[in-house]
Design a protein around this motif. Sequence first.
Motif, PDB file in Angstrom:
ATOM      1  N   PRO A   1      -5.219  -1.001  -3.677  1.00 41.00           N
ATOM      2  CA  PRO A   1      -4.477  -1.268  -2.441  1.00 41.00           C
ATOM      3  C   PRO A   1      -5.079  -2.443  -1.680  1.00 41.00           C
ATOM      4  O   PRO A   1      -6.230  -2.816  -1.885  1.00 41.00           O
TER       5      PRO A   1
ATOM      6  N   ASN B   1       0.813  -1.222   0.000  1.00 41.24           N
ATOM      7  CA  ASN B   1       0.000   0.000   0.000  1.00 41.24           C
ATOM      8  C   ASN B   1       0.844   1.269   0.000  1.00 41.24           C
ATOM      9  O   ASN B   1       0.483   2.240  -0.668  1.00 41.24           O
ATOM     10  N   TRP B   2       1.927   1.272   0.752  1.00 38.76           N
ATOM     11  CA  TRP B   2       2.642   2.528   0.990  1.00 38.76           C
ATOM     12  C   TRP B   2       3.965   2.660   0.248  1.00 38.76           C
ATOM     13  O   TRP B   2       4.533   3.745   0.209  1.00 38.76           O
TER      14      TRP B   2
END
Length: 138
Positions: free
Chosen positions: A106, A84-85
């Motif tokens: 995501p 996700n990041w």
Amino acid sequence: MGLDLTGLGSVADLASSIIGKIWPDKTQAEKDQLAQALALLQAQVTANQAQTDIDKVEAANPSLFVSGWRPFVGWVCGLACAWNWVFLPMGLFGAKVFGHPIEATPANLQQMFPLLLGLLGMGGLRTYEKTQGVARSN
């Protein structure tokens, strides 16, 4: 018990019982509430200690299927966070820079975070303690 010939003793007991129900003794109610909170806390501590003992035995097991499930779940949750990041934003940016924009979604961390926080031991016990006013003020 003494002999009550007039019947006033039972009337007084009944009146005391009714008054106690209408206007309860606040100090006793607070003591009961504290005793209940402490009993709940002790039960949670006992359950946590039992789980810790089980975890120690599980972690010491040489079989990967017994001792490896917790690290596996931790790695899966960690990879979802990294997706996700880190990987998803970099991948979307790189694909767009090279003229091949893609759509990717995501990971659903709403389902994973309770599991990850439980594995890390960051459940709601501390929050419960604070809301009940029994937490230390460190």
